[in-house]
Design a protein around this motif. Structure first.
Motif, short mmCIF file in Angstrom:
data_model
loop_
_atom_site.label_atom_id
_atom_site.label_comp_id
_atom_site.label_asym_id
_atom_site.label_seq_id
_atom_site.Cartn_x
_atom_site.Cartn_y
_atom_site.Cartn_z
N ALA A 38 30.70 27.62 65.20
CA ALA A 38 31.79 26.69 65.53
C ALA A 38 32.12 25.77 64.37
O ALA A 38 33.29 25.50 64.10
N THR A 39 31.10 25.28 63.67
CA THR A 39 31.37 24.41 62.53
C THR A 39 32.12 25.18 61.45
O THR A 39 33.01 24.63 60.78
N GLY A 40 31.78 26.45 61.28
CA GLY A 40 32.51 27.29 60.34
C GLY A 40 33.99 27.36 60.68
O GLY A 40 34.85 27.25 59.79
N TYR A 41 34.30 27.52 61.95
CA TYR A 41 35.71 27.61 62.35
C TYR A 41 36.42 26.26 62.26
O TYR A 41 37.63 26.21 62.00
N VAL A 42 35.69 25.16 62.50
CA VAL A 42 36.28 23.84 62.28
C VAL A 42 36.67 23.70 60.81
O VAL A 42 37.77 23.23 60.48
N PHE A 43 35.78 24.12 59.92
CA PHE A 43 36.06 24.06 58.48
C PHE A 43 37.29 24.88 58.13
O PHE A 43 38.18 24.41 57.41
N LEU A 44 37.36 26.11 58.65
CA LEU A 44 38.54 26.96 58.38
C LEU A 44 39.81 26.30 58.89
O LEU A 44 40.86 26.36 58.23
N MET A 49 44.96 23.53 57.89
CA MET A 49 45.86 22.39 58.09
C MET A 49 46.21 21.72 56.77
O MET A 49 47.34 21.27 56.57
N ALA A 50 45.23 21.65 55.85
CA ALA A 50 45.50 21.08 54.53
C ALA A 50 46.54 21.92 53.80
O ALA A 50 47.49 21.39 53.19
N ASP A 51 46.39 23.25 53.88
CA ASP A 51 47.36 24.13 53.22
C ASP A 51 48.74 23.99 53.85
O ASP A 51 49.76 23.95 53.15
N LEU A 52 48.78 23.94 55.17
CA LEU A 52 50.05 23.81 55.88
C LEU A 52 50.75 22.50 55.53
O LEU A 52 51.95 22.47 55.24
N GLY A 57 55.04 19.60 52.22
CA GLY A 57 55.29 18.45 51.37
C GLY A 57 54.68 17.17 51.89
O GLY A 57 55.08 16.07 51.47
N ARG A 58 53.70 17.27 52.77
CA ARG A 58 53.06 16.08 53.33
C ARG A 58 51.73 15.86 52.61
O ARG A 58 50.64 16.18 53.12
N ALA A 59 51.81 15.35 51.40
CA ALA A 59 50.64 15.24 50.53
C ALA A 59 49.54 14.38 51.13
O ALA A 59 48.35 14.69 50.99
N GLY A 60 49.91 13.30 51.78
CA GLY A 60 48.91 12.42 52.39
C GLY A 60 48.11 13.14 53.47
O GLY A 60 46.88 13.02 53.53
N ASP A 61 48.81 13.87 54.33
CA ASP A 61 48.13 14.63 55.37
C ASP A 61 47.25 15.72 54.76
O ASP A 61 46.13 15.95 55.20
N ARG A 66 41.87 17.84 53.60
CA ARG A 66 40.93 18.34 52.57
C ARG A 66 39.65 17.52 52.57
O ARG A 66 38.55 18.07 52.47
N GLN A 67 39.79 16.22 52.67
CA GLN A 67 38.62 15.36 52.69
C GLN A 67 37.76 15.63 53.93
O GLN A 67 36.52 15.65 53.86
#
Length: 203
Positions: A38-44, A49-52, A57-61, A66-67
């Motif tokens: 489950a933690t693996g899938y949370v990471f994915l 979401m970071a890529d999306l 163009g939502r750099a802050g999000d 990513r963090q």
């Protein structure tokens, strides 16, 4: 939970019962906890979401996701990597059937998802290959690990071992189902399967 998922869900559901007896009573439940899977899938999900967010163009999000993914990655390694053995190991265990505490899926998830790096990743890949060979070229993966198994072995240079798994005809394997006359993929690897028409172990 300190960056890792809890251990009370299905995890690597319907992994083989272990041993060489295909008529053994099935233990559909997982011996291992759900933390690693489950933690693996949370990471994915966080990485996706970071890529999306970046594409939108939502750099802050994107940076926030990513963090969060980085925090999960560190927590995963701290919770599950056993440096003395060079393997990833479930934090929760209940013995079912003849399953061993070493779980192939516990190595596959960090290797496939990018949660393992450097010497840790190499050690986990070597341990995975060694366990497969030690069990006569058999898998012990359920619904999470089975689809990761052949690609990860090939990524780490174990193409011949992946081919041996693919061609295996004794329990537990896809070839064993064929040897039993099956034309579909079963719900579990054992002959006592409830359903002979389930998709997820066929990946």
């Amino acid at each position: 939970n300190g960056g890792v998922w809890g251990d009370l869900q299905l995890a690597d559901w319907v992994s083989p019962a272990g041993g060489s007896d295909p008529w053994i009573r099935s233990e559909a439940s997982s011996s291992e906890g759900s933390g690693i899977c489950a933690t693996g899938y949370v990471f994915l999900s966080l990485r996706a979401m970071a890529d999306l967010a970046g594409e939108l163009g939502r750099a802050g999000d994107a940076e926030r996701y990513r963090q969060a993914a980085d925090r999960v990655k560190k927590a995963f390694h701290k919770a599950f990597y056993r440096e003395d053995e060079g393997v990833y190991q479930t934090g929760h265990w209940q013995p079912l059937g003849e399953r061993t505490r070493f779980r192939q899926t516990s190595q596959l998830v960090p290797l496939a998802f990018g949660l393992a790096e450097g010497d840790c990743a190499r050690s986990a890949a070597e341990a995975l290959a060694r366990d497969i060979r030690d069990t006569g070229n058999h898998r012990d993966t359920g619904m999470v690990g089975t689809k990761l198994l052949l690609p990860v072995l090939c990524d780490w240079g174990y193409e011949e071992l992946a081919l041996r798994l693919l061609r295996q005809e004794t329990y537990p394997s896809w070839g064993y189902w064929l040897a039993c006359g099956s034309t579909t993929t079963w719900e579990i690897y054992e002959r006592v399967t409830r359903s002979e028409d389930h998709y997820f172990l066929g990946t």
